[in-house]
Each structure stands twice: as C-alpha cells, then as structure tokens.
Design a protein around this motif. Structure first.
Motif, PDB file in Angstrom:
ATOM      1  N   ARG A  35     -31.284 -27.763  14.360  1.00 26.55           N
ATOM      2  CA  ARG A  35     -31.559 -28.008  15.775  1.00 26.55           C
ATOM      3  C   ARG A  35     -31.456 -26.704  16.584  1.00 26.55           C
ATOM      4  NH1 ARG A  35     -33.871 -31.177  19.776  1.00 26.55           N
ATOM      5  NH2 ARG A  35     -32.665 -30.931  21.669  1.00 26.55           N
ATOM      6  N   LEU A  39     -34.358 -24.913  18.810  1.00 22.32           N
ATOM      7  CA  LEU A  39     -34.240 -24.555  20.231  1.00 22.32           C
ATOM      8  C   LEU A  39     -34.325 -23.049  20.440  1.00 22.32           C
ATOM      9  CD1 LEU A  39     -31.326 -26.833  21.526  1.00 22.32           C
ATOM     10  CD2 LEU A  39     -33.735 -27.010  22.139  1.00 22.32           C
ATOM     11  N   LEU A  47     -38.276 -21.530  26.363  1.00 20.37           N
ATOM     12  CA  LEU A  47     -37.112 -21.880  27.171  1.00 20.37           C
ATOM     13  C   LEU A  47     -36.572 -20.664  27.924  1.00 20.37           C
ATOM     14  CD1 LEU A  47     -35.324 -24.371  24.760  1.00 20.37           C
ATOM     15  CD2 LEU A  47     -36.331 -24.899  26.974  1.00 20.37           C
ATOM     16  N   ILE A 242     -37.257 -28.729  38.603  1.00 24.22           N
ATOM     17  CA  ILE A 242     -36.176 -29.673  38.314  1.00 24.22           C
ATOM     18  C   ILE A 242     -34.928 -29.398  39.121  1.00 24.22           C
ATOM     19  CG2 ILE A 242     -36.925 -30.237  35.999  1.00 24.22           C
ATOM     20  CD1 ILE A 242     -34.874 -28.224  34.997  1.00 24.22           C
TER      21      ILE A 242
ATOM     22  N   ASP B 229     -35.627 -38.284  34.918  1.00 22.69           N
ATOM     23  CA  ASP B 229     -34.996 -38.002  36.212  1.00 22.69           C
ATOM     24  C   ASP B 229     -34.303 -36.640  36.136  1.00 22.69           C
ATOM     25  OD1 ASP B 229     -33.823 -38.033  38.640  1.00 22.69           O
ATOM     26  OD2 ASP B 229     -32.336 -39.574  38.171  1.00 22.69           O
ATOM     27  N   PRO B 230     -35.104 -35.583  36.084  1.00 22.68           N
ATOM     28  CA  PRO B 230     -34.536 -34.260  35.819  1.00 22.68           C
ATOM     29  C   PRO B 230     -33.577 -33.804  36.923  1.00 22.68           C
ATOM     30  CG  PRO B 230     -36.843 -34.077  36.447  1.00 22.68           C
ATOM     31  CD  PRO B 230     -36.552 -35.529  36.294  1.00 22.68           C
ATOM     32  N   GLN B 231     -33.735 -34.346  38.128  1.00 26.08           N
ATOM     33  CA  GLN B 231     -32.880 -33.947  39.238  1.00 26.08           C
ATOM     34  C   GLN B 231     -31.497 -34.543  39.136  1.00 26.08           C
ATOM     35  OE1 GLN B 231     -33.442 -32.731  43.131  1.00 26.08           O
ATOM     36  NE2 GLN B 231     -33.286 -31.370  41.398  1.00 26.08           N
ATOM     37  N   TYR B 235     -30.100 -33.855  34.582  1.00 27.55           N
ATOM     38  CA  TYR B 235     -29.900 -32.456  34.948  1.00 27.55           C
ATOM     39  C   TYR B 235     -29.050 -31.692  33.935  1.00 27.55           C
ATOM     40  CZ  TYR B 235     -28.493 -28.460  37.788  1.00 27.55           C
ATOM     41  OH  TYR B 235     -28.243 -27.202  38.248  1.00 27.55           O
ATOM     42  N   ILE B 238     -30.753 -31.194  30.512  1.00 29.70           N
ATOM     43  CA  ILE B 238     -31.860 -30.240  30.527  1.00 29.70           C
ATOM     44  C   ILE B 238     -31.340 -28.814  30.701  1.00 29.70           C
ATOM     45  CG2 ILE B 238     -33.822 -29.451  31.874  1.00 29.70           C
ATOM     46  CD1 ILE B 238     -34.624 -32.251  32.292  1.00 29.70           C
ATOM     47  N   GLN B 239     -30.432 -28.649  31.638  1.00 27.61           N
ATOM     48  CA  GLN B 239     -29.904 -27.309  31.882  1.00 27.61           C
ATOM     49  C   GLN B 239     -29.241 -26.755  30.631  1.00 27.61           C
ATOM     50  OE1 GLN B 239     -30.662 -25.534  34.196  1.00 27.61           O
ATOM     51  NE2 GLN B 239     -31.452 -27.039  35.636  1.00 27.61           N
ATOM     52  N   ARG B 241     -29.907 -27.533  27.531  1.00 26.24           N
ATOM     53  CA  ARG B 241     -30.903 -27.203  26.526  1.00 26.24           C
ATOM     54  C   ARG B 241     -31.611 -25.897  26.867  1.00 26.24           C
ATOM     55  NH1 ARG B 241     -35.219 -31.395  25.556  1.00 26.24           N
ATOM     56  NH2 ARG B 241     -33.858 -32.651  26.871  1.00 26.24           N
ATOM     57  N   ILE B 242     -31.902 -25.711  28.166  1.00 28.94           N
ATOM     58  CA  ILE B 242     -32.527 -24.446  28.578  1.00 28.94           C
ATOM     59  C   ILE B 242     -31.574 -23.288  28.271  1.00 28.94           C
ATOM     60  CG2 ILE B 242     -33.271 -23.077  30.554  1.00 28.94           C
ATOM     61  CD1 ILE B 242     -34.302 -25.648  31.815  1.00 28.94           C
ATOM     62  N   GLN B 259     -28.155 -18.857  33.127  1.00 28.03           N
ATOM     63  CA  GLN B 259     -27.897 -20.287  33.293  1.00 28.03           C
ATOM     64  C   GLN B 259     -26.435 -20.553  33.642  1.00 28.03           C
ATOM     65  OE1 GLN B 259     -31.074 -21.696  33.615  1.00 28.03           O
ATOM     66  NE2 GLN B 259     -30.161 -23.413  32.535  1.00 28.03           N
ATOM     67  N   LEU B 262     -25.237 -18.059  37.001  1.00 26.16           N
ATOM     68  CA  LEU B 262     -25.769 -18.504  38.291  1.00 26.16           C
ATOM     69  C   LEU B 262     -25.533 -19.996  38.501  1.00 26.16           C
ATOM     70  CD1 LEU B 262     -29.026 -16.372  38.363  1.00 26.16           C
ATOM     71  CD2 LEU B 262     -26.812 -15.857  39.342  1.00 26.16           C
ATOM     72  N   GLU B 263     -24.693 -20.550  37.661  1.00 24.48           N
ATOM     73  CA  GLU B 263     -24.158 -21.898  37.873  1.00 24.48           C
ATOM     74  C   GLU B 263     -25.176 -23.030  37.775  1.00 24.48           C
ATOM     75  OE1 GLU B 263     -21.481 -22.150  41.121  1.00 24.48           O
ATOM     76  OE2 GLU B 263     -20.298 -20.494  40.326  1.00 24.48           O
ATOM     77  N   PHE B 264     -26.167 -22.866  36.910  1.00 24.79           N
ATOM     78  CA  PHE B 264     -27.024 -24.021  36.644  1.00 24.79           C
ATOM     79  C   PHE B 264     -26.324 -24.968  35.696  1.00 24.79           C
ATOM     80  CE2 PHE B 264     -30.271 -20.759  37.625  1.00 24.79           C
ATOM     81  CZ  PHE B 264     -30.673 -21.342  38.809  1.00 24.79           C
ATOM     82  N   GLY B 336     -28.360 -31.305  22.675  1.00 24.59           N
ATOM     83  CA  GLY B 336     -29.300 -32.369  22.972  1.00 24.59           C
ATOM     84  C   GLY B 336     -29.515 -33.369  21.852  1.00 24.59           C
TER      85      GLY B 336
END
Lengths: 659, 375
Positions: A35, A39, A47, A242, B229-231, B235, B238-239, B241-242, B259, B262-264, B336
């Motif tokens: 995984r 990613l 990404l 998002i 519902d990404p918001q 959230y 997704i964050q 995983r990014i 990420q 900057l506190e995502f 994820g």
C-alpha cells in the motif's frame, strides 16, 4: 506455577501457534508495504502535486492595538497606516535572485537579506514568515510592487505603525512595541495562558504601558485564508477544492483604548522645562487624589525608532549611555532623598513629642558625636532655631539632634506610614521597593548592629535610605493632604472600540494615617500642619532655600534636597561640586505641592548631577505647578498679575547658598 | 559458548539481558522524537511545542519503569494483579462518572501534573490478568469450551464496556483484540470460533443501527467512499493520504512536510504521527519503521518461546499483541486501509499514559527474557 516446558505437547502446540501469528504479522506488513508503495511510489508524483497545488495559506490579520489617550482624550500613542514587506520562505525559488532584487530597493546588502532569511529559517523553522522591513516608504512600496510577481515568496502587506506623537517625552512611561522574540513567545504564553496565544511575528509591547497594558489594548488578531499555488501566489484551481470553501475568514478586533490620568499639556510643560535646563533625571507630578499628571525621565529616546527595526547604532548608543535613557527612573531606580527626607523626620519627631513646634535647639556649623564631627552645609551654623527655621534653611545639625533623640526604629515606624520602603503598586512592571532602614533590617541584611552615628546620617536622608521619585511625591502628598495616603494610578479607564467603558478606576485613599495603623502608630493632623507651614516658608520665607521661586497667586510648599553620589570629606562636599566631572556631582531634589494649604498637585523632581536641589530641580517643579494652575485655574494667576503682585511675578534664578 | 547450559542465576548481567530488545526500542524512540519534534514545531503550533519536552520526560520515566520491571521477577505481578485490575476498573468507572472531557471524549482523570487515561493502563492489566487465568487452561486437545471461556470473557467485557461508554471505540477495540489474541493463543474450540464469526456477522448490522453513534457510522462510510464529503468527514482521511503519498520515495525532509507543518493534518502529534513520518521521510522512512516493528515482534516471539514458564509466554504474547494491534490499526488508518479510529502508534505518538504502559509492557518482556532458558 506450571512449567509448560515440562509438557511437550503444550510446547509443540505453542510453537505452531507462534507460527500462525508470525504468518499473520508478515502478511499484514506485506500488505502495508504494498500500500505504501502504491501511494508513495506509484501515486507519489500525483499526490505530491496535489499537496503543492492546493495549499491554504493562513494570513494573520494583525489587530490594531488600542490607542493611549490623555485625560482629555488627546493622543499619546496612536496608529498610522503603513506597509511592510514579508517573505514566505517555502515559496522562494531562487534566494539569490530574490535578495538581489529586494536588497537594493530596501537599501540592504543582498548578502544581508540572505543571512536574515536563513537565520529566521534556522530559528523559527522553514515555514515561518520573515518580516524584512516595515514602515516602508511610498517609493519602496511602488518599486517592490513592480518586482513582486516575478519574485515568488515576496509579499507586501498593509501594516499598522505605532506612532508616539510626544517622541522622547515620557518614552519610558509609554514604552514601545516590537516584534516578539523567541524567548518572549514562551514567557508571554505562560503569562497570558488561555487568554492570548502569541506567535512568531507578533508585535508586542516591550516596556512601559505598552507592555503593562498588553492584554487590555492588544485586540484579537483575525485570519484570512487564501488558496495559493506552490509559489505562494493566490490561485484558483480547477480541481474541486477540498479545503477552501467552508473556511471562513475571521476579522480582527480592534484593541481597546486606554485613557490615562496623564495631562498632555502638563507632560509637555514638564518636558520643556527639563530640556531647557538640560537636566538629567526624573519627574513625576500627581493630583492630590493620586492621578498621575506627568511622568518623565531624562535623557530619553524616541520610541518611534523602535516601531520599526531599531538601527543597531542607535540601540548601542542607548544601552551604553551612562545616564540610562531606557530606564524608568521614576519607579525603577531609588536614590538617597537627601534633605527632602527632613520633613519626614520632622513629622516623626513632632508626633513623638521629642520636640514641639516651639522647641529651640542650638544648630551650630558642626556637631560632635561619637568621636567625630558631623557638618552643616552652612559653616557658620544657624544659631538657636525652631523646627520651622530648621526646615526653611535646611539645617543639618538640627536634624542630627532629632535623629539621636528619635533613634532609627521610631523614624522607621513613623516614616513607613508615609509609604517609604514599600512599592506604590502603580500599574507598571519592575517597580523598585526603595529602602527604609531599621535596626532589624540592618541585622537581617548585613548581620550588624545599628550604629548610633547612623541615626545622624539617616536623619538628613543619607546612608541607607533610598526612595523612588514616585515614593517621595507620595510621601509629600500625604503631608499635604494631612494624612491621606492615596493610591497613585495612571489608567483612568479602558474603553472598547465602540466606546463602551470596560474598566474605570476612581481615586482611592488607601489609609488615613491620622487613625492608628497596624503597627500601632499614627500621625495627628496638627503635626502635619506644623510641617506644612514650615515647608511653605521654604519658598516664601525670607531665608527659604527656594525663596526665589514664586507663582503669581499660588503659594507652594516644598523642600529642596541634595543627595551625595559618593562620599567626600567635609570641606569637599559643596565647595567643588560644579568643578567635578559630571557623574560625580550631587543629585538635586525638589518635592513640592500647591497650593500649600489646599493641595491640588504634588510634584517630585530629581535632577541628577545638578549639584543642588535649587536651582537644580526646583525651577522645574515650579514650571510644572505653574502649567497646572495656568490650565486649571487661569483666573487665580490672572487676578494676581492684575493686582501687580510684584513679589509674586519676580522669578529669579539665584544659586542657593546651601541646599 | 562457555555459558551454555549454566543455570540461569549463574549467567552474568549482560548475557541475561536482551540487548537487541533494548536497541530496537531505542531505535524507535529516536525516530519517534525526531518525528515528534517536527510535528510539534510548525509555524503555528506554539500550543503543542512544549509536548516535545514532556514526551522526553515520559520517555525517561518509561525507561526507568522498563529497568525496574526487568530486574524484578515477573512472578510478583501474579500476586497482586487482582488488586491492580480492580483498581483500574475502579478508575474506569470513576472516569465515566467524573472524568475530564476533552474533544468530546471523557477519557481522562486530571491529576494536575498530568492527565491519566485509565483505559490505557487497562490494556496491560488485562494482559496480566488473562495470563494468570489462562495459566490453568489446557492448551492441548480441543481447546477451551464455553465454560472455560466464560470467566476470561467477563474480564475482557467489563473494561470493554466501560471504555465504549466514554466513548472511546478505538481503545475498547484494542482491549478486545488483545484479549482475543491471548484466548486464541491458548486455543479455543473450533465450534466456538465458528460461532463467534457467525454472531459477529449477525450482530454487525444490529450494532450499526443501534449501537453506533453518528460520527462512528460516518467514519466507516467515509472509509468506504472518502471523496463523498471531502470537506467534512473525509477530510482527515484524504489529508493523511495526500501527506503519505506526497512524501514519495525519499520524503520531503525533516520539518519540510507541508501537509503537517502547515497544519492540514489533524492530530499530527498523536493519531497521525505516522503521516508526518511518511511525508517527511518517504517510502524509505515508512518501511524502516515497519521493519523495526517487525524485528521487535520477532524478538518478542523468540523470548516467548524460551520463556521459563507458561505465565511468561502468555504475557509475552499479550504485550506483542498490544503493540501489533496498535500498529495495525494506526498505520492501516493512516494509509487509508482502515477507517479512522483514534488509536496511537506505540513509541511514536505523543502520550504519557501510552508511553508508560508500552514501556512497562516491554519491561515485562525484558524481565521474561532475563529469566529465560538458554540451551
């Protein structure tokens, strides 16, 4: 305890189960690794782009700090609009190019710009904003705007510049602001825990009222969120966003404004008088109910320099100046009160019935005690005198005798009632407590017995006694008001941006010393009245040490004083003061109030290294009191002038004989 | 080897102590501290900056306990475990009634100098009490039947229910997994295993409808389709995983992860600490951490196999299960593969109660290694 090893079946069973569990773990880890590979290796670039293209930048909107106004609403500290240039380090593409473009515009060496950015990255982390310069000129803004788009990371922002219209005048009182330092972040966050969160880049009060009133005038910073691309430029991306849409900007809330008790007119008059005479020292003027009217220290500095980056040259000059322009001497330093201490000793002696106002003592030119001579500044002596004469002419020998009769502990018990030796609790940080010695104090601090000879030096305000100018003003104010110890204060009220009053302070009498106090002592009204009459003669009697100082229609009462900076032999003391290097000259004091019988204003002036209380300090106090009456009672002065009160108008600057 | 065959007591200190175990834990500690420093020192994270120093203090405390545990014979635990277990259950009851509410969960008891989370220490208590009970169960033959399982199950279900009530589903699940692993290790009858699987399948929809809270249902739904519902609910997922993906092969570098800095990323210093690591150290760093954990499990199993007695073997299995399941759920969530569940990553996430519990558990394993048979 059953030893399972002894049961071979069980041991074999366990071994197979270990195997099962191991297989499970290995399978899990393989899935995880696959995984991660998916990613990070296969989807990684996509990404990564996602993380770079879609960034929300939090822009802090600094709240304007509240205004500081005088008692009439005139500005003492205000805000001016300005511009600042900041760098967001993560968006810099070519540091060298940026430095070469920005440096010349700001008048900085490109190497210096790079150094500054790198230092900030090191200290505050790679994503912290760097404020390169604030308070930009129009021209700088214009030139920066032209290069901005080609220089990722560069940003021009509106900012607020703190402006101090009085400049040097009262700078130590008002304080100054500056960018928070790394140490302060931790310290302030601890101090204002759960009230304010301080961050790198914040502007905070560094001294004086700016520091003391931080919480009240700070305001609440706002935040704006903008979506930016990898270069920090505002963007709109085509990918459905998002983060952005639901995050709302937060407006900043303007800080509350503070009305001080300070009167700008009197403050300015005091400054003018101080600078005209070119004096070093401190001054505080208060209304008799405790409201501070004027407060200044000299030499001083211009806090407007501090609102931007302080040039190192100026900072070094300020910190190395031997007369300490950054110090708030009104409360942060204490000094020997010299002869201004005598009225307090007189209060103690009269109250303790050691003397009455009719007692006559012989006051020759010198006095023998404990195997040595103690001197009067007037070598001829004053002859047979009462307490009135002794204060009017400032006789040392008279007070030597009171010192012997009272002893240190009685002096301590009475004079501490007037506030010496303890902090006034005014709204400022780092107040010095002053020092009022007692035999117990000497024993605990120095481990020595009190020497009888020390009673003599204490009685004329030398030796261990030390007081701040504010403490002296307060003690005299207590004599003037016949026993009311008031709370001195600076902040009259705090109002929010809509004018709603959030805080208001009213004059307060802390204690009435004509009533018995916790230490068992009290001072009668009659005692105060005798000393008041004596101090009236200082400026009005025929032989008063400040008899040259008059205000038309207003009778002042006060006392001059001279404080030795270092010890000299008797004949050196006065003869050579002016001829010594300045830092070895005596301090001059004058503490006064007016009108002498119904006090409204009390002023303490310390003129360092001016040799004499009068003319060193006294004319300044006179000017301040005159400014007060000109503003609040112009009729009294006008009437007196009309009457042609020649005597009153005559203002001479005669060098005083003694002190 | 000259020492081979000697009686346990005759071997000297350094040969008795399992130095590999200590080195592996230290290795994770160092990685953890570097990573935690980054996670707590972003441009806007003044509020969590002090946690880094606190973690060092916890770590020192943890090692102290580790060595105390190592030198004490673990048998002593057997004597007092009932008292400790009951005290811990008491603390859980107290927490449910009067505990400190933080972020919607009532999980802590405020002890002023720190916030104690009883459900965290419960994990270790459960391991020890089950080891004691299961000692007398026969591991051969058909395995434990319903009667034999009854008592151990009660011991699991009581703290489980109390923790669910807080609500802290993640920790409750950990209790269940750890207990289940130990029961499975001792052996459960095949018919009962089958029964559990069937009941689970039947109970799932019922629990979904009546037992779960809205946010819990949302987490699962989000996990199944995060982009709905990404918001809102998606959230975090997704964050994270990014963050992980954008680290690519070698990562963005120490304190360079946008990420996290900057506190995502939410909960950067606790539940999502592994995202911070993956973002800043990339595939290489992520794999190294997983392998380090794998080595740790391998060594724990070795210690379990050589344990002096069954009690030691059971404790080792429990502690290994404890670390493994945390890692499993935490990393699975971050990358994820599993829904978002608030479970910390042992030795890497910030947290006092967790650090102390983990180190105490490892100390027990070390104690078992110290007294193992060497042939």
């Amino acid at each position: 305890m059953s030893e399972y090893i002894s049961n071979p079946d069980e041991a074999r069973e366990f071994q197979s189960r270990y195997k099962n569990l191991s297989i499970f773990i290995v399978v899990t880890l393989v899935i995880f690794v696959l995984r991660l590979a998916w990613l990070q290796v296969i989807q990684g670039s996509e990404l990564r782009q996602f993380s770079e293209k879609n960034r929300i930048k939090q822009n802090k909107i600094a709240a304007p700090r509240g205004l500081i106004l005088d008692r009439d609403g005139k500005a003492l500290i205000e805000n001016l609009p300005g511009f600042e240039v900041v760098i967001s380090p993560q968006y810099i593409e070519d540091m060298k190019q940026l430095a070469e473009v920005v440096g010349p515009v700001l008048g900085l060496e490109p190497a210096k710009v790079i150094e500054k950015i790198q230092k900030n990255k090191r200290v505050n982390g790679p994503f912290a904003l760097i404020r390169l310069k604030d308070n930009l000129s129009r021209e700088e803004v214009f030139r920066l705007k032209r290069v901005r788009l080609d220089t990722p990371g560069l940003e021009i922002r509106e900012s607020i510049v703190r402006h101090y219209p009085l400049g040097e005048d009262g700078a130590q009182l008002f304080g100054y602001v500056g960018e928070i330092s790394k140490n302060e972040i931790a310290k302030l966050n601890e101090k204002y825990r759960s009230e304010i969160i301080f961050e790198q880049g914040d502007i905070v009060g560094k001294s004086g009222l700016e520091e003391y009133l931080e919480r009240k005038i700070r305001g609440t910073d706002g935040v704006s969120y903008i979506q930016v691309d990898a270069h920090g430029r505002e963007t709109v991306t085509e990918i459905p966003n998002i983060y952005g849409e639901k995050i709302k900007d937060l407006d900043s809330v303007h800080g509350n404004s503070a009305f001080l008790t300070i009167d700008r007119d009197i403050q300015e008059a005091a400054y003018k008088s101080f600078t005209n005479l070119n004096r070093i020292g401190a001054l505080v003027a208060m209304k008799s109910n405790g409201e501070i009217l004027a407060w200044l220290n000299a030499p001083s500095f211009d806090p407007n320099y501090f609102a931007t980056d302080i040039p190192v040259r100026i900072w070094n000059k300020l910190t190395s100046d031997p007369f300490k322009p950054l110090r708030n001497k009104v409360i942060q330093d204490h000094f020997s009160p010299g002869s201004t201490f005598k009225p307090l000793v007189a209060v103690a002696a009269l109250q303790d019935k050691v003397i009455t106002d009719k007692t006559v003592l012989n006051a020759p030119g010198r006095f023998f005690f404990g195997g040595r001579w103690y001197h009067n500044h007037n070598k001829n002596g004053e002859g047979l005198i009462t307490v009135y004469d002794a204060l009017e002419r400032s006789s040392n020998v008279f007070f030597y005798q009171l010192g012997i009769k009272l002893g240190i502990d009685k002096m301590y018990n009475y004079i501490s009632l007037l506030g010496l030796g303890s902090r006034t609790q005014i709204e400022m940080t780092r107040e010095a407590p002053g020092r009022l010695p007692s035999s117990e104090w000497k024993k605990s601090i120095r481990g020595e017995e009190w020497q009888p000879g020390e009673n003599l030096s204490t009685a004329i305000g030398q030796g261990y006694v030390a007081a701040t100018p504010l403490q002296m003003a307060l003690a005299y104010n207590t004599i003037a008001t016949e026993g009311k110890v008031v709370k001195p204060f600076l902040v009259k009220k705090v109002v929010d941006h809509d004018g709603k009053v959030l805080f208001e302070r009213f004059p307060e009498v802390l204690r009435d010393v004509t009533l018995p106090q916790p230490n068992g002592y009290k001072i009668d009204v009659d005692t105060f009245r005798i000393v008041k009459e004596a101090l009236r003669r200082v400026t009005n009697g025929t032989r008063g040490t400040a008899k040259n100082l008059k205000i038309p229609g207003v009778q002042m009462a006060g006392k001059t004083g001279t404080a030795q900076v270092m010890s000299f032999t008797a004949d050196q003391i006065y003869a050579k003061c002016e001829s010594r290097p300045i830092h070895m000259r005596h301090h001059g004091w004058f503490v006064a109030w007016a009108p002498w019988d119904k006090p409204e204003i009390t002023v303490a002036v310390l003129a360092q290294h001016s040799c004499h209380g009068n003319p060193g300090a006294a004319p300044i106090a006179r000017d301040v009191i005159e400014a007060y009456f000109k503003k609040y009672h112009p009729d009294i002065i006008a009437e007196a002038l009309k009457k042609g009160d020649k005597h009153a108008v005559q203002i001479m600057h005669v060098p005083a004989e003694g002190d | 080897m000259a020492l081979r065959g000697l009686h346990v007591n005759e071997r000297n200190f350094l040969n008795r102590i399992d130095i590999r175990l200590i080195l592996l834990i230290l290795c994770l500690n160092v990685i953890g501290l570097f990573n935690l420093y980054s996670a707590t020192h972003g441009p806007h994270s003044r509020d969590v900056e002090s946690l880094f120093l606190q973690q060092i203090i916890w770590l020192l405390g943890g090692w102290t306990i580790f060595f105390i545990m190592t030198f004490l014979d673990y048998i002593w635990v057997n004597k007092i475990i009932w008292v400790i277990y009951l005290l811990n259950v008491g603390a859980l009851v107290y927490t449910d009634l009067k505990g400190k509410v933080v972020l919607g969960g009532q999980r802590w008891i405020d002890l002023h100098f720190f916030r104690y989370q009883p459900s965290e220490t419960m994990k270790l208590c459960l391991i020890l009490i089950l080891a004691r009970i299961l000692l007398n169960r026969n591991s051969t033959g058909r395995g434990m039947g319903l009667r034999e399982l009854f008592f151990p199950l009660i011991l699991i279900i009581v703290p489980f229910a109390l923790t669910v009530k807080q609500p802290d589903l993640g920790t409750a699940m950990m209790l269940m997994f750890i207990g289940g692993t130990m029961l499975f290790f001792v052996k459960i009858r095949k018919s009962i295993l089958a029964f559990i699987v069937v009941t689970g399948l039947v109970a799932m929809p019922i629990a979904w409808k009546y037992g779960f809270k809205d946010y819990q249902r949302n987490r699962v739904l989000t996990f199944l389709s995060p982009d709905q519902d990404p918001q809102g609910t998606g959230y975090n997922s997704i964050q994270s995983r990014i963050a992980v993906g954008s680290g690519k092969f070698f990562g963005k570098g120490f304190r360079m992860g946008t990420q996290s800095q900057l506190e995502f990323l939410p909960e950067r210093h606790t539940d999502f600490i592994y995202s911070v690591l993956s973002e800043e150290w990339g595939f290489v760093g992520s794999i190294i951490v997983l392998f380090t954990f794998a080595f740790l499990f391998k060594i724990c199993f070795e210690i379990g196999l050589q344990a002096r007695d069954k009690y030691g073997a059971l404790i080792t299995i429990g502690v290994t299960a404890y670390i493994f399941w945390h890692m499993f759920v935490n990393v699975g969530m971050v990358i994820g593969l599993l829904p978002i569940v608030g479970v910390p990553l042992p030795l890497l996430s910030y947290g006092g109660s967790g650090m102390i519990t983990t180190m105490a558990g490892m100390g027990l394993v070390s104690s078992i290694a110290y007294r193992r048979y060497l042939f």
